[in-house]
Motif scaffolding. Sequence first.
Motif, PDB file in Angstrom:
ATOM      1  N   GLU A  58       0.795  -1.176  -0.058  1.00 40.67           N
ATOM      2  CA  GLU A  58       0.085  -0.105   0.094  1.00 40.67           C
ATOM      3  C   GLU A  58       0.826   1.323   0.085  1.00 40.67           C
ATOM      4  OE1 GLU A  58      -2.324  -0.803   3.504  1.00 40.67           O
ATOM      5  OE2 GLU A  58      -4.131  -1.366   2.232  1.00 40.67           O
ATOM      6  N   GLU A  59       1.917   1.223   0.674  1.00 39.06           N
ATOM      7  CA  GLU A  59       2.771   2.238   0.819  1.00 39.06           C
ATOM      8  C   GLU A  59       3.297   2.619  -0.596  1.00 39.06           C
ATOM      9  OE1 GLU A  59       6.728   3.977   3.350  1.00 39.06           O
ATOM     10  OE2 GLU A  59       5.563   2.260   3.794  1.00 39.06           O
ATOM     11  N   GLU A  60       3.751   1.639  -0.993  1.00 35.19           N
ATOM     12  CA  GLU A  60       4.488   1.615  -2.505  1.00 35.19           C
ATOM     13  C   GLU A  60       3.351   2.091  -3.437  1.00 35.19           C
ATOM     14  OE1 GLU A  60       5.848  -2.298  -3.283  1.00 35.19           O
ATOM     15  OE2 GLU A  60       7.361  -2.261  -1.522  1.00 35.19           O
TER      16      GLU A  60
ATOM     17  N   GLU B  37       0.713  10.001  -2.885  1.00 33.91           N
ATOM     18  CA  GLU B  37       1.469  10.893  -2.419  1.00 33.91           C
ATOM     19  C   GLU B  37       2.849  10.618  -2.271  1.00 33.91           C
ATOM     20  OE1 GLU B  37       1.563  13.047   2.215  1.00 33.91           O
ATOM     21  OE2 GLU B  37      -0.159  11.789   1.478  1.00 33.91           O
ATOM     22  N   LYS B  38       3.348   9.181  -1.810  1.00 36.12           N
ATOM     23  CA  LYS B  38       4.543   8.802  -1.775  1.00 36.12           C
ATOM     24  C   LYS B  38       5.204   8.792  -3.143  1.00 36.12           C
ATOM     25  CE  LYS B  38       5.658   7.197   2.655  1.00 36.12           C
ATOM     26  NZ  LYS B  38       7.027   7.437   3.385  1.00 36.12           N
ATOM     27  N   ILE B  39       4.410   8.225  -3.959  1.00 39.97           N
ATOM     28  CA  ILE B  39       5.054   8.129  -5.429  1.00 39.97           C
ATOM     29  C   ILE B  39       5.529   9.807  -5.987  1.00 39.97           C
ATOM     30  CG2 ILE B  39       4.636   7.634  -7.936  1.00 39.97           C
ATOM     31  CD1 ILE B  39       3.113   5.354  -6.596  1.00 39.97           C
ATOM     32  N   GLN B  40       4.398  10.692  -5.969  1.00 39.15           N
ATOM     33  CA  GLN B  40       4.798  11.962  -6.315  1.00 39.15           C
ATOM     34  C   GLN B  40       5.949  12.560  -5.587  1.00 39.15           C
ATOM     35  OE1 GLN B  40       1.152  14.058  -6.295  1.00 39.15           O
ATOM     36  NE2 GLN B  40       0.023  12.851  -7.383  1.00 39.15           N
ATOM     37  N   GLU B  41       5.880  12.351  -4.281  1.00 36.61           N
ATOM     38  CA  GLU B  41       7.082  12.988  -3.469  1.00 36.61           C
ATOM     39  C   GLU B  41       8.514  12.488  -3.879  1.00 36.61           C
ATOM     40  OE1 GLU B  41       8.436  13.132   1.192  1.00 36.61           O
ATOM     41  OE2 GLU B  41       6.613  12.361   0.659  1.00 36.61           O
TER      42      GLU B  41
ATOM     43  N   ILE C  65      12.325   4.932 -13.147  1.00 33.84           N
ATOM     44  CA  ILE C  65      10.811   4.638 -12.663  1.00 33.84           C
ATOM     45  C   ILE C  65       9.915   5.648 -13.166  1.00 33.84           C
ATOM     46  CG2 ILE C  65       9.396   3.983 -10.990  1.00 33.84           C
ATOM     47  CD1 ILE C  65      11.725   2.967  -9.349  1.00 33.84           C
ATOM     48  N   PRO C  66       9.847   6.855 -12.868  1.00 35.52           N
ATOM     49  CA  PRO C  66       9.290   7.966 -13.252  1.00 35.52           C
ATOM     50  C   PRO C  66       9.249   8.167 -14.740  1.00 35.52           C
ATOM     51  CG  PRO C  66      10.997   9.080 -12.033  1.00 35.52           C
ATOM     52  CD  PRO C  66      10.908   7.290 -11.642  1.00 35.52           C
ATOM     53  N   ALA C  67      10.467   7.901 -15.293  1.00 37.75           N
ATOM     54  CA  ALA C  67      10.961   8.139 -16.736  1.00 37.75           C
ATOM     55  C   ALA C  67      10.041   7.158 -17.412  1.00 37.75           C
ATOM     56  CB  ALA C  67      12.212   7.932 -16.899  1.00 37.75           C
TER      57      ALA C  67
ATOM     58  N   TYR D  21       8.342   1.584  -7.320  1.00 37.57           N
ATOM     59  CA  TYR D  21       9.281   1.898  -5.957  1.00 37.57           C
ATOM     60  C   TYR D  21       8.748   0.800  -5.274  1.00 37.57           C
ATOM     61  CZ  TYR D  21      10.022   6.673  -8.136  1.00 37.57           C
ATOM     62  OH  TYR D  21      10.259   7.957  -8.625  1.00 37.57           O
ATOM     63  N   LYS D  22       9.722   0.694  -4.209  1.00 41.31           N
ATOM     64  CA  LYS D  22       9.750  -0.065  -3.241  1.00 41.31           C
ATOM     65  C   LYS D  22       9.739   0.645  -2.036  1.00 41.31           C
ATOM     66  CE  LYS D  22      11.129  -4.455  -5.313  1.00 41.31           C
ATOM     67  NZ  LYS D  22      10.056  -5.212  -5.313  1.00 41.31           N
ATOM     68  N   VAL D  23       9.326   0.104  -0.688  1.00 43.38           N
ATOM     69  CA  VAL D  23       9.338   0.949   0.412  1.00 43.38           C
ATOM     70  C   VAL D  23      10.881   1.395   0.710  1.00 43.38           C
ATOM     71  CG1 VAL D  23       9.154   0.842   2.698  1.00 43.38           C
ATOM     72  CG2 VAL D  23       7.554  -0.010   1.481  1.00 43.38           C
ATOM     73  N   GLU D  24      11.922   0.400   0.468  1.00 40.82           N
ATOM     74  CA  GLU D  24      13.062   0.872   0.560  1.00 40.82           C
ATOM     75  C   GLU D  24      13.826   1.929  -0.296  1.00 40.82           C
ATOM     76  OE1 GLU D  24      13.279  -3.307  -0.998  1.00 40.82           O
ATOM     77  OE2 GLU D  24      12.076  -2.065   0.152  1.00 40.82           O
ATOM     78  N   ASP D  25      13.180   2.036  -1.387  1.00 47.89           N
ATOM     79  CA  ASP D  25      13.351   3.196  -2.496  1.00 47.89           C
ATOM     80  C   ASP D  25      13.164   4.406  -2.094  1.00 47.89           C
ATOM     81  OD1 ASP D  25      14.291   1.152  -4.177  1.00 47.89           O
ATOM     82  OD2 ASP D  25      12.415   1.124  -5.291  1.00 47.89           O
TER      83      ASP D  25
END
Length: 780
Positions: free
Chosen positions: A612-614, A618-622, A731-733, A741-745
Amino acid sequence: MPQADVAVYLGPLLTDPSRIKREAVRRRKPFDEKSVSLDDIPDHEAKGWQIDRKLKRLTKVKREKEIDERLENRFWMLLFKLGYPELSDGRSFTILIDRKGAEPLRKQVDVFGKDDETVIVAECKACAKLTRRTLQKDIEEFANLKGPISTAVRNHYGTVVKLKIIWLFVTENVIWSIPDKQRALGENIQIITERELRYYAQIAEHLGKAARYQFLAEFLKDQPIPELKGKTVPATKGKLGGKPFYCFVTTPRHLLKISFVNHRSLNDPEGAPTYQRLVSRSRLRDIGEFIKSGGYFPNNLIINFTRSVRFDKIAQTEGDSVVFGHLYLPDRYRSAWIIDGQHRLYGFSPIDDKYLDQNVVVVAFEQLAKAEEANLFVTINHEQKSVPKHLLDDLEGELKWGSDVPSERIGAIGSRLINYLNTDVGESFYNRITQQGMPSTNKTCLTIPALKDALRRSGLLGRVLLNNYELGALCGSTDSETLDRARAAINQYFGLVRDANLPEWESGRDGNLCTNVAVQAYIRLLGSLVKYWEANTAADAREMAVEDIMIEVEEYLQPLVDFLESSNAVQIKAAFQVPFGSGGPPEYYYRLCRVIQEKYSDFKPEGMEEWEEEHSEEKIQEADIKLKNIVSEIRKYIFDVFRTTHKDLYWEKGISDKNIKADAYKRSLDSDVEDRLPLETYLEVVEMKKIVENRLNWPLFKAVFNMPEPGEKGLQKNLKWMERVNELRRIPAHPARERKYKVEDFQYIDLVHEELMKRIKEAQANPVLEGAPISEDEDG
């Protein structure tokens, strides 16, 4: 017997090879075809005919044959490929039935075939979709006609050769009841379902006429072969590994008649464990050409006699280790199982009959246990050539059954379970799992390795914990009981999934429900639902009946069932289509969990929170913003330093690598002239890393860029973080790719961003640091 009398008993019968080939051309087509006038087209369309193509004067129309006729044609084509020289003509073939005190009648028979030794009489029954159908009346009628049909066959062919009649019921989409099966076998009527028919058609395609021996071995097991009675060969007798063996020379003509290969794709329970791969057509063709060119095989065929054989001793070596004598070859069908050398033996099948009398060298064991056969096969083939992983996974259920090694034990239960699921008629996985050597289809598309991996991950069959076997939710007191419990649970569970949206399930690999990725995800979900139920109720699944477990699971599964029932193919695809690759099943699994979670908010199986975090927007945009900022700050700092150090010649003097400069210039040309930016804008992160670590530049950048990885002591130049930043920025490219993205990323990006900004700020605040640019405030 005069020809006029012959025609009375059987007919119409095809015996001319050219006419048989013409009939094969007709039967091979799934459509009826004819040419009609333009005026007749409306009448034909009303009866289901479709326009195929327009000719000069007429129009060609076609209509799919009825399912009963299609099944009859498939079985007739099988006999054709097996080389039966006499076959029934069309659907009007009948046999004359004599009746005491009454007029004889003609009984229509669906498919009839005859060779020098056998007669095939087949009744075909098919349904448009999988159906439970009672065949009691049909079986009784067929059984009552066996005597009169046998009499008609003897009257037609005479009694000089005693022909063996094989009585067959060939079915498609028919779920046989246990009483009907027992009734048929009790009347010596053999059953061929679509699964066996597909297998026989495949080996016929590969072996040609030689496949007839394999076919007959199935139905004439242990019946005598008259021409082999009393057949002897010179042989030596000895022991290998404590097992008695015979070494002798014989011919393919004799060996083919008594041999049998229980392939994985047939998986005859009487022959378990089955281990052979289906033969390769190209390899048989190459071997046939080799034999025709004068080639021969100096190495042995390895077989196992399934019954004791007679050996008459002539002489014996000193020490009693080897005995010479005459070996009586078995004279029964299916009495010699091929362990190694099926290609060498069946390589004689596509070439002329005269080659069947060449010599082949044979090593034969006597009544070797089936598990020892399989182990011997793997030992021989694994050392000499690669045995496909698919086959090794399949074999694990036989070779590792009862193993003391926990991982092998779980793998063996899983492998055997999958094979059983594939043969459970009427259940979700019936004929859906691919078998070694058999081509996959749109529906038969699930693989053993994928399903085994899902079972292992689910923990339903147990887990390996510190080299010990930890029992799973479906485990019983024995491995056999575990197999039965798991078989019942998975059939019932996937019955709910299948029935929730049958069209999507039936679409196979074209859909998003009955695919490797989807089924793996649903198996893992079953394991998680059972754990969730146990945690909520303090229950222990191992102490409960499977039916009681599934009642509880069905309640938790209901949100998914509701979604499937109310969704079409497009909606299911939008919800569950995932990228291809190893990341697909976990992604699909967590999406399933999210559907359950909408009703049961505390349903959070292991890994769910991280997933869920991945997937947090909000996390991805940040992370996207911070990565972009990191790359921008790297570039800005490097060229601020170069401008301070080299002034207007910063590009020429700062970058010594000509290729880096040339590549940046080429990239700039992709932009319109008015939109072009400074050349440093077109540098990649890996190129900036090379610039930084250059021995002339390193003293300028060491203070800011020399960042050891978390937990590492550090190297002379600590720039691994730049390599990882370069990987992460892809990843975003490239958002369409599988990588997410993974949590550790997220944690790593935060760490690098914070540390880099801190170092740059310190360098700008302390221009005494070597190579640090002067901040704008100080310059002012």
